[in-house]
Design a protein around this motif. Structure first.
Motif, mmCIF file in Angstrom:
data_model
loop_
_atom_site.group_PDB
_atom_site.id
_atom_site.type_symbol
_atom_site.label_atom_id
_atom_site.label_comp_id
_atom_site.label_asym_id
_atom_site.label_seq_id
_atom_site.Cartn_x
_atom_site.Cartn_y
_atom_site.Cartn_z
ATOM 1 N N LYS A 1 -7.029 33.625 0.505
ATOM 2 C CA LYS A 1 -5.595 33.602 0.771
ATOM 3 C C LYS A 1 -5.070 34.989 1.121
ATOM 4 O O LYS A 1 -4.235 35.136 2.013
ATOM 5 N N ILE A 2 -5.553 36.018 0.428
ATOM 6 C CA ILE A 2 -5.116 37.384 0.731
ATOM 7 C C ILE A 2 -5.593 37.787 2.123
ATOM 8 O O ILE A 2 -4.852 38.440 2.868
ATOM 9 N N GLY A 3 -6.798 37.395 2.480
ATOM 10 C CA GLY A 3 -7.315 37.702 3.816
ATOM 11 C C GLY A 3 -6.476 37.070 4.908
ATOM 12 O O GLY A 3 -6.145 37.716 5.910
ATOM 13 N N GLU A 4 -6.097 35.811 4.712
ATOM 14 C CA GLU A 4 -5.262 35.127 5.701
ATOM 15 C C GLU A 4 -3.888 35.787 5.796
ATOM 16 O O GLU A 4 -3.361 35.985 6.884
ATOM 17 N N GLY A 5 -3.319 36.146 4.654
ATOM 18 C CA GLY A 5 -2.017 36.814 4.652
ATOM 19 C C GLY A 5 -2.081 38.186 5.296
ATOM 20 O O GLY A 5 -1.170 38.597 6.010
ATOM 21 N N MET B 1 -0.868 41.798 9.843
ATOM 22 C CA MET B 1 -1.307 42.692 10.916
ATOM 23 C C MET B 1 -0.798 42.205 12.267
ATOM 24 O O MET B 1 -0.397 43.013 13.110
ATOM 25 N N GLY B 2 -0.784 40.909 12.470
ATOM 26 C CA GLY B 2 -0.252 40.357 13.716
ATOM 27 C C GLY B 2 1.233 40.638 13.863
ATOM 28 O O GLY B 2 1.705 41.027 14.941
#
Length: 96
Positions: A50-54, A59-60
């Protein structure tokens, strides 16, 4: 050491554990620890995902808003300079 603490050892040895019946001994404790460790490992993996997706989403957004800000500064450099000066002046007054 007083008599209360001597009678109950918070860290029993294997010889003391083998004398207890019905608790499952060390194997039962080891299995319980493995189950807890496995569930904690799964929770950490889920949290990491979840942290990686967030992080990717942030960044986007940072890249998108950074590009918009660059375009605004290029199209109106004097206005950007005025806004930066005003923001610096206000922050200086607040921190004084």
């Amino acid at each position: 050491m007083n008599a209360d603490t001597a009678s109950t050892n918070p860290f029993p040895t294997s010889a003391e554990q083998s004398g207890t019946s019905g608790s499952g001994g060390l194997n039962g404790d080891a299995n319980r620890v493995r189950r807890i460790a496995q569930s904690l490992h799964e929770a950490v993996d889920t949290l990491e995902q979840k942290i990686g997706e967030g992080g990717e989403r942030m960044m986007g957004l940072q890249e998108e808003y950074g590009n918009m800000a660059r375009e605004q500064v290029r199209s109106n450099p004097l206005a950007a300079l005025g806004v930066a000066f005003a923001a610096g002046f206000i922050i200086a007054k607040i921190l004084r």
